[in-house]
Design a protein around this motif. Structure first.
Motif, mmCIF file in Angstrom:
data_model
loop_
_atom_site.group_PDB
_atom_site.id
_atom_site.type_symbol
_atom_site.label_atom_id
_atom_site.label_comp_id
_atom_site.label_asym_id
_atom_site.label_seq_id
_atom_site.Cartn_x
_atom_site.Cartn_y
_atom_site.Cartn_z
ATOM 1 N N SER A 99 27.922 -49.751 -56.053
ATOM 2 C CA SER A 99 28.714 -48.902 -56.143
ATOM 3 C C SER A 99 29.630 -48.769 -56.855
ATOM 4 O O SER A 99 30.156 -49.845 -57.407
ATOM 5 C CB SER A 99 29.431 -48.234 -54.821
ATOM 6 O OG SER A 99 30.345 -47.118 -54.782
ATOM 7 N N ASP A 141 32.443 -38.591 -53.801
ATOM 8 C CA ASP A 141 32.966 -39.787 -53.514
ATOM 9 C C ASP A 141 34.389 -39.570 -52.823
ATOM 10 O O ASP A 141 35.355 -39.990 -53.210
ATOM 11 C CB ASP A 141 32.946 -40.632 -54.622
ATOM 12 C CG ASP A 141 31.592 -41.006 -55.312
ATOM 13 O OD1 ASP A 141 30.646 -41.055 -54.492
ATOM 14 O OD2 ASP A 141 31.337 -41.036 -56.429
ATOM 15 N N ASP A 179 32.222 -45.715 -53.095
ATOM 16 C CA ASP A 179 31.849 -45.247 -51.717
ATOM 17 C C ASP A 179 32.816 -45.615 -50.958
ATOM 18 O O ASP A 179 32.549 -45.688 -49.639
ATOM 19 C CB ASP A 179 30.700 -45.944 -51.653
ATOM 20 C CG ASP A 179 30.372 -47.431 -51.608
ATOM 21 O OD1 ASP A 179 31.467 -48.120 -52.014
ATOM 22 O OD2 ASP A 179 29.381 -48.029 -51.183
ATOM 23 N N LYS A 238 33.872 -51.760 -45.676
ATOM 24 C CA LYS A 238 33.615 -50.386 -45.912
ATOM 25 C C LYS A 238 34.968 -49.574 -45.368
ATOM 26 O O LYS A 238 35.010 -49.853 -44.042
ATOM 27 C CB LYS A 238 32.408 -49.877 -45.265
ATOM 28 C CG LYS A 238 31.331 -50.329 -46.043
ATOM 29 C CD LYS A 238 29.979 -49.898 -45.564
ATOM 30 C CE LYS A 238 28.683 -50.255 -46.589
ATOM 31 N NZ LYS A 238 27.300 -49.734 -45.856
ATOM 32 N N SER A 251 35.269 -46.467 -45.260
ATOM 33 C CA SER A 251 34.623 -45.265 -44.812
ATOM 34 C C SER A 251 34.319 -45.257 -43.390
ATOM 35 O O SER A 251 34.184 -44.102 -42.748
ATOM 36 C CB SER A 251 33.396 -44.820 -45.592
ATOM 37 O OG SER A 251 32.572 -45.724 -45.336
#
Length: 1150
Positions: free
Chosen positions: A395, A498, A455, A475, A477
């Motif tokens: 990413s 994003d 990301d 991550k 997210s």
């Protein structure tokens, strides 16, 4: 009538006089101290060390099957060579022209590169830093294809005109032997066959050369008889050709997705036509055309069917299908889908001899953004696990941080949790590209690089000893709800895409505390744990961080007009209303209010071993305006506090008690000491309470009324900006990210002047210094409006130091730096450790201390009496998910710092030094006296992008990277210049976003979207670099040639050799055309070694090459002496003959 303020005039004269004085002299006489500065300019030298990541925009590939080395060329003229994991090398052609083809001199330690500017280069790979030995520039013809037979020194070069030239790779000179296109094709053909797309010799007969033209014509050229022996023609254009190892057949790939297999002695028509992915009609006619097959390889096995491997050739009706590599083996056809378009591929075989069974065992596939190696020896063709760090760009990288000399237990801890994340299904065989040897690294300290991505992911890399290996991925997210379909758009209007992109990373290696700030104005605090946990509900705090000021109606017209409207969001509708009169501060119907940009996950979250989310903080919308992105971030594990700021203000969070301690606009931090005389006047909405907050404004307005004001109400002002400046300022101050602000820098000097960082620093009226880069005819009132329109928080630093001039002891505090060059100090009163820390609030109060510099503040640090760096307090890491025993709790309580009042603490008379660096200058301030003892103006025409206080050789220094490309270091505390190198002009804001310094003379930046460039500014590292680098070339015996057998040797059935020297040498082929190509000597000789080698190995290499050159000179001298002797002997003979002839003649007979 305006009042004349003489004080401002005097202040301006004083500031101008100070600026005109020497920048390196101390502000005041420094007090007597025992600080001995050990660093000097001899300790510094700047050089590149290694480059990591995937080669950006690859264009060509080659493999040495004996040395087991892979080479990749790019469109920008760079070369990357890969051996065993940890052995990598980067080279760059000076012309920066794209690489169109690479050819190894197999097992010779050399590589030929063909470039798009029609230049051939010969690289010497026998040294740790490869260099060019020879270059050959073609002037009249364009190079399209090259072929170098195994164990041959003659390189075939095909051109756009259809001719074939031959180059001696030892001398890099042209041979007089040329194959002209009109002689190669049939005499009856009147049309040009097109450029040459393929050249190869028959595996069984080196005297037969197969030449492929783009139009579909092939010629088998007899090198001895200098004529075409067979000619093959097909209707479709040719893309590539591959031989069967017996030399009786070859296969061609065509533009219609077909493969044609030809028998060498049957040129009339192909022996077989295959369209692997084409649909065969029922009437038996020709298959439907498909996409072009760009490359094909034909590999044979001794104990099985041959492999036909090709790229492309898919049917046109496969819309949306990913690029594929097709492997045809016997009756099976496997289609391997790739994530990116295929640039090139190579089949790895057991033997380098083309006349033997190849026995392919793997396929190396070069994609546009990845390198894949397929195992041909296992069912299903699994891929090998790639050991190279080629997935940095998985990413896009949005930020980087570099940490050297980390705790020794950190890398094993990250590796242990990262090992649990590894994917399954890889080939069980070892990585096949395993050439070269590792260097003898002398660096023993651990290094870690953290990359943040678009990301929302983070990657931790082991960067020790100039290598790079991924340790752990995470991550961010995961803590947010993801929209199930595209229509469910979240409230992320501040970014187009994003929404989880990482902007700022703050990490404490000792306590392993991690804090990240994202582009959607969110902050996440992480703690490290070796155990997996399931979090039922993630703790979340929402903060309404916005501020508003109306103009102050006053008869005093000489006062600075108040200006502090919040910077607008990306929507042009709100941005254009800045100059409108004030409106109601209440939000209208339909406007978003108190809504965060992202939605926190509502279901339980399973968090694996590694970093686990502790608390999520989000800024919310206010009256239809999105929150501004976070510009600075700091965390302290010892205090249990987190602080961040943006262009609206500052917020402090107690992540232990999960409460907001401070939530103020930047202007409110000044209190009554505000030099701009700005006074908030607009009515306030009720705001969220902040426990434990002292009155910062010291008796102005009520806390609840002061700390949270909406920003929908626009200010009214009596002075307005010039019309031509309004859109520029609005654009600068509405910037959504620091990247977009830096993008203004890249648009030239005009945009540079409008950038938010440089503009606020250049216009600061505190100093009133003339700056040539921003000298326009602007009134002082307009300048005041410019500089006051926005004051963002740019630097935050927790420390334990003196907060006021009268202090006799240090206390925990927070130092805050702004874009206007102001440094403010906030005092922290921490409760005792243990259970009281969980219940009693942290008290935050102003100190009244205000320091000023020119330019936005970038870095704040502190030195002790000996000049050593004072690191912020931190807690040692301990497992958070294990129930502690009582003894451990008591021990932890003792480790926690206890804040005490000055009256009850022991007086300390030691002096500390605050080091503050801004975009323009650096200051060293003595504490507690707050006297500036050293000042240095770093730059006048540019500005500093990154500044760090780093350790080197047992001491510390200030390292700076400027927008004009200069890298500078300064001693501490005296700020003596130690290094100033014009290294890298700011050509891309990616460099500004990712450049960072660290200890021991290391630095890095993202040189391309896929590559990290590491550099060093340490003299000792530069000296040891040659020994640390790996060796690409290692002595390996060439495998034996295949056994011809008794009958083949008797009847001539084996491979036939060719004396190319006899054919292509000057005696047989004549001299080539001088105008066709120009020979250019390279730097791979003694000059290249001087520049690249150091240490004992370098000295030996230099001595060896010098000895060779001396031998060459002696040989030349001997030849010249012999020629002179021959000339003298000839002259003597002629003189003797003349004497005899004239001996008996009289004088009158002459």
């Amino acid at each position: 009538m305006k009042k004349f303020n003489i004080r401002k005039v005097l202040d301006g004269l004083t500031a101008a006089a100070a600026a005109s004085s020497s920048s390196s002299q101390p502000c005041q006489r420094p007090p007597d101290s025992d600080i001995v500065e050990t660093l000097c300019s001899e300790h510094f030298q700047l050089c590149k060390t290694v480059r990591h990541g995937f080669p950006y925009q690859p264009s060509a590939m080659a493999f040495d099957p004996v040395q087991k080395i892979l080479a990749i060329g790019t469109q920008s003229g760079s070369l990357r060579l890969f051996g065993r994991p940890g052995v990598e090398c980067y080279c760059q052609h000076d012309s920066a022209a794209g690489v169109i083809q690479l050819q190894f001199l197999i097992n010779e330690g050399a590589l030929v590169s063909a470039l798009a500017d029609d230049t051939l280069h010969l690289w010497n790979l026998r040294q740790k830093r490869p260099a060019i030995l020879h270059s050959l520039k073609f002037n009249k013809e364009r190079i399209t294809f090259c072929h170098l037979p195994f164990q041959s020194k003659w390189l075939y070069v095909g051109t756009e005109r259809g001719n074939v030239h031959i180059v001696n790779v030892e001398s890099f000179t042209l041979s007089g032997y040329v194959i002209m296109w009109n002689k190669a094709i049939e005499l009856s053909s009147k049309t040009h066959p097109g450029l040459i797309v393929h050249i190869s010799d028959n595996p069984m007969d080196e005297g037969k050369l197969l030449i492929g033209f783009e139009s579909g014509t092939l010629v088998l050229w007899d090198l001895k008889s200098k004529k075409g022996e067979y000619r093959y023609s097909y209707d479709e254009a040719i893309h590539s050709v591959a031989w069967h190892h017996e030399g009786k057949q070859f296969v061609c790939s065509h533009s219609d997705g077909s493969l044609t297999i030809w028998n060498v002695k049957s040129p009339i028509k192909p022996a077989q036509i295959i369209t692997p992915h084409g649909k065969l009609p029922k009437d038996g006619k020709k298959a439907e055309p498909c996409k072009p097959i760009l490359k094909v390889e034909y590999r044979t096995c001794k104990s099985g069917d041959p492999f036909i491997i090709f790229s492309g050739g898919l049917s046109y009706d496969t819309v949306g299908r990913r690029p594929c590599l097709t492997v045809m083996h016997g009756k099976t056809t496997a289609v391997l889908e790739m994530d990116y378009p295929i640039v090139d591929f190579l089949t790895l075989c057991e033997t380098p001899y083309p006349s033997d069974f190849q026995e392919p065992y793997a396929v190396v596939v070069l994609l546009e953004k990845d390198l894949v190696v397929v195992d041909l020896g296992q069912n299903g063709y699994p891929i090998f696990e790639n050991p190279y760090p080629l997935d940095i760009h998985e990413s896009p990288v949005t930020c980087c941080e570099y940490f050297a000399d980390c705790p020794v237990d950190l890398i094993p801890a990250l590796y242990s949790v990262g090992a649990k994340q590894k994917r399954q299904g890889y080939s069980k065989k070892e990585w096949p590209i395993n050439g070269g040897n590792w260097g003898l690294g002398t660096q023993s300290y651990p290094e870690i690089i953290i990359t943040g991505h678009a990301d929302g992911s983070l990657k931790f890399w082991d960067a020790s000893a100039i290598t790079l290996q991924v340790l752990y991925k995470m991550k961010t997210s995961k803590v947010f709800e993801k929209s199930r379909n595209k229509e469910e758009k979240p409230n992320t209007d501040i970014v187009d895409e994003d929404p989880y992109a990482i902007q700022i990373i703050t990490w404490c290696p000792e306590s392993r505390m991690l804090c990240v700030a994202g582009v959607s104005a969110h902050v996440i605090v992480y703690k490290f744990s070796r155990q997996e946990v399931t979090t039922e509900a993630i703790q979340m705090l929402e903060i309404r961080l916005l501020y508003e000021i109306n103009d102050l109606d006053s008869p005093e017209t000489d006062q600075i007009p108040s200006l502090g409207a919040p910077c607008q969001g990306p929507n042009s509708q709100t941005a254009n209303s800045q100059s409108h009169p004030s409106t109601s501060s209440s939000s209208s119907d339909g406007l978003r209010d108190n809504v965060p940009c992202l939605k926190i996950r509502s279901t339980p979250l399973k968090q694996g071993a590694g970093y686990q989310a502790e608390v999520v903080i989000q800024l919310v919308w206010v009256n239809g305006e999105p929150p501004q992105q976070i510009s600075s971030l700091a965390v302290n594990s010892s205090y249990g506090l987190l602080v961040f700021g943006n262009c609206n203000g500052i917020a402090m969070v107690d992540y232990i008690q999960k409460t907001v301690l401070l939530n103020l606009g930047t202007i409110e931090l000044y209190g009554s000491n505000d030099p701009y005389q700005r006074q908030p006047k607009s009515p306030r909405k009720t705001r969220q309470t902040s426990g434990g907050l002292c009155d910062i404004n010291e008796g102005s307005t009520n806390l609840d009324d002061r700390c949270k004001s909406p920003t929908s109400a626009k200010m009214s002002r009596k002075l307005s900006l010039p019309t031509e400046l309004k859109p520029d300022l609005e654009l600068a101050f509405r910037s959504k990210t620091r990247d977009q602000r830096l993008n203004l820098l890249l648009e030239g000097t005009k945009q540079l002047k409008k950038n938010i960082w440089s503009m606020t620093s250049l216009c600061t009226h505190f100093f009133n210094v003339k700056d040539n880069s921003f000298s326009r005819s602007r009134s002082s009132s307009v300048t005041s409006i410019d500089k006051e329109s926005r004051e963002a928080i740019t630097a935050l630093h927790f420390c334990e130091t003196y907060t006021r001039k009268a202090d006799t002891c240090t206390s925990p505090c927070l130092w805050v730096g702004t874009t206007l060059g102001t440094v403010l100090v906030i005092v922290l009163n921490l409760p005792p450790g243990g259970d009281q820390r969980l219940t009693q609030p942290v008290i935050v109060s102003p100190s009244g201390t205000i320091l000023r510099l020119k330019g936005a503040i970038l870095r704040i640090a502190f030195l002790d009496t000996t000049g050593s760096l004072i690191n912020p307090a931190h807690e040692p890491w301990r497992e958070p998910n294990v129930q502690e025993e009582k003894d451990d709790k008591d021990k932890c309580r003792k480790l926690r710092p206890v804040s005490v009042s000055p009256s009850s603490s022991q007086e300390i008379n030691e002096t500390q030094y605050a080091v503050i660096c801004s975009e323009k200058q650096a200051k060293v301030i003595s504490l507690p006296s707050q006297n500036c003892i050293y000042k240095h103006n770093i730059t006048e025409t540019s500005f500093v992008l990154r500044a760090d206080i780093v350790g080197l050789n047992g001491s510390i220094c200030l390292a700076c990277f400027c927008a004009n490309g200069h890298i500078m270091t300064f001693s501490l505390p005296s700020l003596r210049p130690l290094l100033d190198v014009n290294y890298l002009p700011l050509t891309d804001m990616r460099i500004a976003r990712t450049f960072c310094f660290t200890n021991n003379g290391q630095a890095l930046y993202l040189v391309s979207p896929t590559e990290i460039q590491r550099i060093t500014y340490s003299q000792s590292t530069c000296e040891n670099l040659q020994e640390m680098l790996g060796e690409l070339f290692t002595p390996v015996e060439t495998p034996e040639a295949p056994n011809r057998g008794f009958f083949k040797g008797l009847f001539g059935g084996g491979a036939q050799s060719l004396d190319r020297e006899e054919l292509f040498g000057e005696s047989a082929a004549g001299k080539p055309s001088r105008s066709l190509a120009q020979h250019i000597p390279g730097t791979g000789g003694i000059e290249g070694v001087k520049g690249a080698a150091s240490g004992v190995a370098g000295e030996l290499a230099r001595a060896r090459i010098a000895l060779d050159e001396r031998g060459q000179k002696l040989s030349e001298l001997e030849e010249r002496t012999a020629a002179m002797l021959y000339s003298a002997d000839t002259f003597s003979k002629h003189a003797h003959e003349m004497m005899l002839k004239c001996k008996d003649k009289k004088w009158y007979q002459f």
